[in-house]
Design a protein around this motif. Structure first.
Motif, short mmCIF file in Angstrom:
data_model
loop_
_atom_site.label_atom_id
_atom_site.label_comp_id
_atom_site.label_asym_id
_atom_site.label_seq_id
_atom_site.Cartn_x
_atom_site.Cartn_y
_atom_site.Cartn_z
N GLU A 121 -13.16 -24.56 -4.61
CA GLU A 121 -12.72 -24.31 -3.15
C GLU A 121 -13.64 -22.92 -2.76
OE1 GLU A 121 -9.22 -24.25 0.02
OE2 GLU A 121 -8.87 -24.42 -2.21
N GLU A 122 -14.39 -23.48 -1.69
CA GLU A 122 -15.11 -22.24 -0.96
C GLU A 122 -14.43 -21.49 0.15
OE1 GLU A 122 -17.99 -21.02 -1.70
OE2 GLU A 122 -18.85 -22.57 -3.17
N VAL A 123 -14.67 -20.36 0.70
CA VAL A 123 -13.68 -19.61 1.50
C VAL A 123 -13.23 -20.32 2.66
CG1 VAL A 123 -14.70 -17.60 0.48
CG2 VAL A 123 -16.06 -18.61 2.40
N ASP A 124 -14.36 -21.51 3.13
CA ASP A 124 -14.08 -22.19 4.35
C ASP A 124 -13.10 -23.32 4.22
OD1 ASP A 124 -15.88 -23.97 2.91
OD2 ASP A 124 -17.14 -23.99 4.69
N GLY A 125 -12.62 -23.39 2.89
CA GLY A 125 -11.60 -24.57 2.61
C GLY A 125 -12.36 -25.61 2.08
N SER A 126 -13.67 -25.78 1.94
CA SER A 126 -14.36 -26.98 1.75
C SER A 126 -14.31 -27.17 0.20
CB SER A 126 -15.88 -26.81 2.23
OG SER A 126 -16.50 -25.86 1.56
N PRO A 332 -15.01 -16.34 -6.29
CA PRO A 332 -13.99 -16.71 -5.70
C PRO A 332 -13.71 -18.40 -5.87
CG PRO A 332 -14.59 -15.00 -4.38
CD PRO A 332 -15.68 -15.30 -5.46
N SER A 333 -14.91 -19.03 -5.56
CA SER A 333 -14.69 -20.56 -5.69
C SER A 333 -14.55 -20.92 -6.99
CB SER A 333 -15.86 -21.18 -5.02
OG SER A 333 -16.97 -20.68 -5.89
N LYS A 336 -10.83 -20.10 -8.06
CA LYS A 336 -9.86 -21.12 -7.72
C LYS A 336 -10.10 -22.60 -8.55
CE LYS A 336 -9.39 -19.73 -2.89
NZ LYS A 336 -9.40 -20.12 -1.69
#
Length: 351
Positions: A121-126, A332-333, A336
């Motif tokens: 999951e990327e920081v924008d929630g995608s 981060p992605s 997660k």
């Protein structure tokens, strides 16, 4: 790093995780890539196509898993795959563990690190690795659902788009994300009257903008029950990242549908958003319950491997490249994306 690409083992699964061009990029970066013999054939790629870019061809699954440090595949491991996985393996694929407690326990027992495509999951929630297959699954749900409405398939014998002097068919879609949105778009383009449910106002606006034959609504329980009661095709595309899908459609709602109608539950990978859903395969893709045809194949995009393989390979390659180098847990992605590690559940949706 030594990267292994095994042959998929789910029923009629034709995808392969990486195309030869993607494997070539990894080889140029200094990694050693191994492919199980004939793994790319159903996607249109011969062993020679891989060998020509420096990929080593493994004679069988045992030798492939035996030499690899990172396993990159498409679908979750099943019985045969599990026997070859080791504690030191880094497994990168779709896992859908929320709906698979036995698989979860098997991976915990092995003790490997499992990074799931669907929870990167990327920081924008995608969800960049889920999106391409969701798009394909959404289109397939409408295509197959249209076919399942044909009388020889057990459906009510309705042409969804209608024609002059006949009514249009009705499609109800639950969820307006990548899967549901594309399912709705295809149904609308085919001339059906489409009702789309979602909780996000921006998505409802996008659906409404598709055309005069699309209605977008908030999913109040009573309203969902009312709209599906006379629907010809219902598409379930509800997603809670990493978690088991909620049952938005109850058994009683299914019982109130018209006989010969069709349910296509894309959420089946996460347990299904319809209470009557159970997993099927492409060998036997449908079953009928309460007079309703259910289509709930757990690897819908596997039916179009030449399209799906290109899409998934392009999506995952940058993440494979990062995983193959030190320090990937600091991304981060990818952090997660970790579902299990060292015998413990890591992703909060699975706890």
């Amino acid at each position: 790093m030594i990267i292994g690409i095994p042959k998929e083992t789910k029923t009629l699964e034709g995808r392969v995780a990486l195309v030869p061009a993607a494997a070539a990029d990894l080889v140029r970066s200094g990694h050693e890539v191994h492919l199980e013999k004939s793994a790319g054939l159903m996607s249109g790629y011969s062993d020679d196509a891989y060998a020509s870019v420096g990929v080593k061809i493994a004679a069988d699954a045992e030798s492939l898993y035996g030499v690899a440090e990172m396993i990159v595949k498409v679908k979750e491991p099943i019985a045969g795959d599990l026997s070859y996985l080791r504690e030191d393996h880094l497994l990168f694929c779709y896992l859908h563990l929320a709906a698979e407690p036995e698989l979860t326990q098997s991976l915990l027992d092995i003790g490997l690190t499992g990074v799931a495509f669907e929870t990167v999951e990327e920081v924008d929630g995608s969800l960049p690795l889920l999106a391409p297959m969701s798009i394909i699954a959404g289109k397939i749900a409408t295509q197959f659902g249209t076919h399942a409405l044909h009388h020889p398939m057990g459906g009510k014998g309705l042409l969804l788009g209608g024609l002059p002097s006949t009514e249009r068919g009705k499609v109800v879609v639950l969820g307006a994300g990548a899967a549901g949105g594309n399912s709705a778009a295809l149904a609308a383009a085919g001339g059906a009257n489409v009702v789309v449910f979602d909780k996000r106002q921006d998505r409802l606006a996008e659906m409404m903008a598709m055309g005069a034959n699309v209605t977008s609504l908030y999913p109040y329980e009573e309203l969902v029950a009312e709209e599906i009661s006379d629907a010809d095709l219902v598409v379930g595309a509800v997603l809670v990242t990493g978690a088991k899908a909620p049952h938005v459609i109850s058994r009683e709602m299914v019982k109130n549908m018209q006989p010969g109608s069709v349910i296509a539950d894309i959420s089946v990978d996460q347990g299904g958003c319809v209470e009557t859903t159970r997993p099927t395969t492409w060998a036997e893709p449908t079953f009928t319950e309460h007079g309703i045809v259910h289509f709930s194949v757990t690897n819908m995009p596997g039916a179009v491997p030449r399209t799906s393989t290109h899409a998934i390979s392009a999506a995952i390659l940058p993440y494979v490249q990062r995983l193959a180098n030190p320090g990937w847990r600091d991304v981060p992605s990818l952090a997660k994306g970790i579902n299990v590690e060292a015998g413990k559940i890591v992703h909060p949706a699975l706890l």
